[in-house]
Design an enzyme around this catalytic site. Structure first.
Site, PDB file in Angstrom:
ATOM      1  N   GLU A 144       0.887  -1.167   0.000  1.00  0.00           N
ATOM      2  CA  GLU A 144       0.000   0.000   0.000  1.00  0.00           C
ATOM      3  C   GLU A 144       0.923   1.214   0.000  1.00  0.00           C
ATOM      4  OE1 GLU A 144      -4.020   1.423  -0.002  1.00  0.00           O
ATOM      5  OE2 GLU A 144      -3.130  -0.543  -0.338  1.00  0.00           O
ATOM      6  N   ASP A 181      -4.126  11.263   8.066  1.00  0.00           N
ATOM      7  CA  ASP A 181      -2.881  10.760   8.634  1.00  0.00           C
ATOM      8  C   ASP A 181      -2.444  11.553   9.851  1.00  0.00           C
ATOM      9  OD1 ASP A 181      -2.247   8.612   6.819  1.00  0.00           O
ATOM     10  OD2 ASP A 181      -2.033  10.166   5.295  1.00  0.00           O
TER      11      ASP A 181
END
Length: 268
Positions: free
Chosen positions: A49, A60
């Site tokens: 990924e 994030d």
């Protein structure tokens, strides 16, 4: 897309789960980034990924935000990333490769052109982190036109109606959030929500991979025992890159050790 189906079939035959590492392309620089990816695969990663650096990665936490900054500071652009992706695919023809993206990067190229570019370099899946399912139709349509799997996120609080939609619209794998919030191994994964996994299976969803907060072998085993097909780990890996940025030999050995340990946990 077919690479995911082949992978999950092969792993099921061996009674194994998938271990999927996440890294940002170009972190800490393009040359070392490719060596990192070699190391992850050599140590046992079942799929990749990968992130393309973005200036405002909302999903994030600080660890992966810093990875984006390191990649930017080494001059990495989306064009460089696609060159790297083509190199990785040529070297590793069988491994599934997924992108974790933000919508602006897709819009910048044009939705259809972006997915065509993904198909051209051999990308298997794209997860657009900041596009909710109800707004994802143009992305999903373009993905399917180019035989790229649109990855759908399953939040931990999903109700039955949402689970049906996730099962209907996702391909490749289903990204099961271990908890709400942003990425980061400093926040441990919650106990997997077995009823979500069971219901997704009942609705014939793409196999679930659990992400967010996966940093220890025990968490991988717990996820698999709950019925997931595997686990994705990002922040714990990126933290190793950050810690040993100035000593690549140590970095690569630490990364290999981490991947070996978490991959071993997928074997029971």
């Amino acid at each position: 897309m077919e690479r995911y189906q082949q992978l999950f079939s092969q792993l099921a035959a061996r009674h194994e789960g998938a271990f999927v590492p996440f890294v940002t392309l170009g972190d800490p620089n393009p040359t070392l980034s490719l060596r990192i990816i070699d190391t992850l695969i050599d140590a046992g990663a079942d799929a990749l990924e990968l992130g393309i650096p973005f200036s405002d990665p909302l999903a994030d936490g600080p660890t992966i935000q810093n990875a984006n900054l390191r990649a930017f500071s080494s001059g990495v652009t989306p064009a460089h990333c696609f060159e790297m992706l083509a190199t990785i695919r040529q070297k590793y023809p069988a491994i599934p490769i997924g992108l974790l993206m933000y919508a602006n990067l897709v819009y910048n190229e044009g939705i259809d052109a972006f997915y065509a570019h993904c198909a051209e370099v051999g990308i298997d899946s794209v997860l657009v982190a900041d596009v909710p399912l109800q707004e994802s139709l143009p992305f999903r349509q373009a993905a399917l036109r180019h035989n790229v799997a649109p990855i759908v996120i399953c939040p931990p609080n999903s109700d039955d109606a949402l689970l049906r939609e996730i099962a209907s619209h996702g391909r490749g794998y289903t990204y099961l959030l271990a908890r709400a919030g942003v990425t980061g191994s400093e926040k441990r994964a919650n106990t997997p929500l077995k009823h979500l996994i069971d219901t997704l299976k009942e609705y014939h969803a793409a196999p679930t991979l659990q992400g967010f907060g996966i940093s220890e072998p025990g968490q991988v085993r717990t996820a698999l025992h709950a019925g997931t097909a595997g686990a994705i780990s990002g922040s714990a890996i990126v933290r190793i890159i950050e810690k040993h940025e100035d000593n690549p030999a140590v970095m690569l050995e630490q990364l290999a050790q981490f991947v070996r340990e978490l991959k071993a946990a997928t074997r029971g």
